[in-house]
Design an enzyme around this catalytic site. Sequence first.
Site, PDB file in Angstrom:
ATOM      1  N   GLY A 440     -49.340  51.301  -1.375  1.00  0.00           N
ATOM      2  CA  GLY A 440     -49.118  52.507  -2.880  1.00  0.00           C
ATOM      3  C   GLY A 440     -47.836  52.246  -2.992  1.00  0.00           C
ATOM      4  N   PRO A 441     -48.001  52.780  -4.525  1.00  0.00           N
ATOM      5  CA  PRO A 441     -46.087  52.558  -4.875  1.00  0.00           C
ATOM      6  C   PRO A 441     -45.116  54.027  -4.112  1.00  0.00           C
ATOM      7  CG  PRO A 441     -47.866  54.279  -6.021  1.00  0.00           C
ATOM      8  CD  PRO A 441     -48.652  53.658  -5.204  1.00  0.00           C
ATOM      9  N   PRO A 442     -44.025  52.973  -4.354  1.00  0.00           N
ATOM     10  CA  PRO A 442     -42.786  53.444  -3.240  1.00  0.00           C
ATOM     11  C   PRO A 442     -42.624  54.979  -3.939  1.00  0.00           C
ATOM     12  CG  PRO A 442     -42.075  51.955  -4.564  1.00  0.00           C
ATOM     13  CD  PRO A 442     -43.233  51.776  -5.069  1.00  0.00           C
ATOM     14  N   GLY A 443     -42.689  55.968  -2.815  1.00  0.00           N
ATOM     15  CA  GLY A 443     -42.619  57.251  -3.120  1.00  0.00           C
ATOM     16  C   GLY A 443     -43.621  57.702  -2.560  1.00  0.00           C
ATOM     17  N   VAL A 444     -44.756  57.138  -2.422  1.00  0.00           N
ATOM     18  CA  VAL A 444     -46.284  58.753  -1.932  1.00  0.00           C
ATOM     19  C   VAL A 444     -46.059  59.237  -1.465  1.00  0.00           C
ATOM     20  CG1 VAL A 444     -46.708  57.208  -4.461  1.00  0.00           C
ATOM     21  CG2 VAL A 444     -47.206  56.174  -2.042  1.00  0.00           C
ATOM     22  N   LYS A 446     -46.164  56.828   2.536  1.00  0.00           N
ATOM     23  CA  LYS A 446     -46.205  56.301   3.200  1.00  0.00           C
ATOM     24  C   LYS A 446     -45.990  56.562   4.562  1.00  0.00           C
ATOM     25  CE  LYS A 446     -45.967  51.963   0.998  1.00  0.00           C
ATOM     26  NZ  LYS A 446     -45.376  52.910  -0.402  1.00  0.00           N
ATOM     27  N   THR A 447     -44.740  56.453   5.129  1.00  0.00           N
ATOM     28  CA  THR A 447     -44.024  56.324   5.856  1.00  0.00           C
ATOM     29  C   THR A 447     -43.990  57.853   6.455  1.00  0.00           C
ATOM     30  OG1 THR A 447     -42.006  54.602   5.231  1.00  0.00           O
ATOM     31  CG2 THR A 447     -41.691  56.147   7.451  1.00  0.00           C
ATOM     32  N   SER A 767     -57.160  42.960 -17.281  1.00  0.00           N
ATOM     33  CA  SER A 767     -57.190  43.888 -17.721  1.00  0.00           C
ATOM     34  C   SER A 767     -57.083  44.705 -18.774  1.00  0.00           C
ATOM     35  CB  SER A 767     -57.056  45.017 -16.790  1.00  0.00           C
ATOM     36  OG  SER A 767     -55.854  44.856 -16.770  1.00  0.00           O
ATOM     37  N   LYS A 810     -54.265  53.629 -13.279  1.00  0.00           N
ATOM     38  CA  LYS A 810     -54.529  53.537 -13.933  1.00  0.00           C
ATOM     39  C   LYS A 810     -55.029  55.173 -14.687  1.00  0.00           C
ATOM     40  CE  LYS A 810     -55.656  48.616 -14.216  1.00  0.00           C
ATOM     41  NZ  LYS A 810     -56.680  48.289 -15.003  1.00  0.00           N
TER      42      LYS A 810
END
Length: 881
Positions: A440-444, A446-447, A767, A810
């Site tokens: 996933g993108p940064p800051g969501v 994950k850690t 796309s 998206k």
Amino acid sequence: MAKNTDIEHDAHEPAGHGDVRESAVENPSASAVSDGEERATFAPEVAPQTDTESAQGAAQESEPEVQRAGEAEKGVPEKAKAVVPLDELLPQKVHLIPLTGRPIYPGIFTPLLISDEDDVRSVESAYSDSGFIGLCLVKTDTQNPTISDLYEVGSVARIVKKINLPDGGLNVFISTQKRFRIRKHVHHSKPIVAAVQYLSDLIEGDPLEIKALVRGLIGEMKELSENNPLFSEEMRLNMINIDHPGKIADFIASILNISKEEQQRTLEILDVRKRMEEVFVYIKKEKDLLEIQRKIQNDLNSRVEKNQREYFLREELRSIKEELGLTTDPKERDQRKFRALIDSFHFEGEVKEAVESELEKLSLTDPNSPEYSVGRTYLETVLSLPWHAPEKEEYDLKKAQKLLDEDHYGLENVKERIVEYLAVRKLRADTKGSIILLVGPPGVGKTSVGKSIARAIHKPFFRFSVGGISDEAEIKGHRRTYIGALPGKVLQGLKIVKTKAPVFMIDEVDKIGSGARGDPAGALLEVLDPEQNTTFRDHYLDLPFDLSHIVFVLTANSTDPIPRPLLDRAEIIRLSGYIDTEKVEIAKRHLVPKTLEKNGLKRACVSYRKEVLLHLVHSYARESGVRGLEKSLDKLHRKLATEIVLGKRSFDDKCLMDEALIGTFLGKPVFRDDMLKDANKVGTAVGLAWTGMGGDTLLVEAITIPGKASFKLTGQMGAVMKESASIALSWLRRYSAQQRIASPNWFEKRAIHLHIPEGATPKDGPSAGITMTTTLFSLLTQQKVKPRLAMTGELSLTGQVLPIGGLKEKTIAARRGGIKEIIMPKANVRDLDEIPEHVKKGMVFHLVESMEEVLSLAFPKGKRVRAGTAAQSASPETLTG
């Protein structure tokens, strides 16, 4: 100010009495000064003489010495001496000398060190005038005391001798005579001169009681002095020889270890009986203190004796061992320690042979050689690893689910997948590890999801990052032949967590590098592969170690850079970005309290309405994660804390945050809604893109320039995107010719320029094919695309719309950007199920298979094809969220 040096050096030494008693023994005149009552012996005018029968012998005995001293100092013949009562000779006005240490009682012979220039002049003046000075204690230590800083009661003293010092000061020997009280101030500042009233002792009550008190004081002091080495035998003798009750009380008070305030209080007591009772209290305190000191001393002596005994026993034991050849050295201690650890692990096979061999080599190696240190470090590393089998897992699935809900808002699909994984693990009763890849993108989060997994299954958590490393030794360790060799990160982590079944988080696996020192990604394969990690061999250890019980949690922003074999070994869980409403809830529950505490503010200091947080998210933090939102809140609260400290706001006043205040603190909005405005023009369309940072909206624009036919592409397009643009132009030229939308030479007489803004950002992927085709069609027909419409899909050369990836990200980006309708490939209909309902709510999804369907949706009221040919196109399918 004056200092008594004897007092300053030892708090237990009486105020000048050490010198007084010594002088009294060696010099009879000093004894006469101390023991005489209401008489003064000085030269040149008078000669010493007592008026009582009891003091006459002492005065006569000391007379020759005092006379000689007077002659030496004043140079007056012996015949000029006379006997005068003390009260008549004491001056009514005296120069006052401030004392900083303790008061000096009457009947004391002691030296005084005078260093202050004003005090020196005062002593010189008194010496040449009456020969007497007044000694008063300073209430509080000040640099230049005035008469108001002095206690009113003091002692008048005769200057016996003065010695000029090289530094300009004086060393004065004085003999104190009598108490006085300051009656009137003559000079308030230095030199201080005052008119005084002399005070006499009051002896009232039964003489037998007074005598009993005297005996009691002497008895108590005798007992106290026998147990206190600070009281000399000379002091005890002098105390016994004093025959006046008041002077006995003064003498005892002067040698006790009491504060200067208590001594001053004793000096001010004229009633002899009360003075002796006060001194009794001080003796009691001194005896209690002495008892505590004796107890402490006994404890210390016991410890010292015990330590000495242990020392002698150890020395004796060492001597015996030396005689028998049984000396214990560090090498022997290492051998015993390692042997005990090896026996506790019950090693088998290759591991047992290796550690036994290493221990035997260590026993034959000189402890001072480098090889010994290397071998010892190796054994310490091997024996510090958790070789024992892990315990059975015990965890409550409901509590685990509750824990995940507490730690994270949203991410329902992710939490559901994790709970399913834990449920299967519990049913199988399997302690074997697994591999989870969070993408996933940064800051969501994950850690934090990895930490929550560890908490849910009650396992220790260890994290390390492989982003940017290019040396496989970071994973598998260095060989022992290298100086300073260490095991790899995996074994180092196991040493720290001290269990065989922890949760290991390996961050940034998509950013792992490779170089001349090996391929770390390849080394990770052996660590993660369930078929290989049961016998993982670290280069440093060079022994098989079982890693199969570790739960590996990997994180990445994108799966594209990750090697395919590594992806095959992991269960992929995707964490998409947050929509605005989710960010608002996360801010309310987690980020606002966190940043308030970080900046020293209370929760009640700031209030946020939901619409204000929504404005903050929409204008300053549109990224997929919440790090930007946290930074914005942190900045707001820093600004608020600064205003409170500067006094612009009160700490207790509640701040209602609004859009105006946010603009003041954060400046102009970072994000604007200009894209939708720009998209409402001829030759523009909005596409949807997906990157490692999450989903995003993409504006595509095109213009024509009269001239030679050409096709120019700008905006840092990648090779695949450029190919999509070429396909779009080719299909449109063919479609325009078939449908006779434009004249045949329209494309021949114009240069077409297609651009994607934000040129500093690289863009690639297929796309955007239908978006670029729609943009060119808008330019060709001079029609505007339907407002708040975005699209995504790959275009084939024959006009078919092909499936794409990242639809969930998206869609989230489209909702964040205010899009209401999305055109997407019909082949991606299955991906709609992965999009949360609250994201799809209120949005319209058009499923298309051909480019003609796209144009019919993008231009619902415009002319798309020549009359009579529209029926050939299939109708698009529409779904409402």
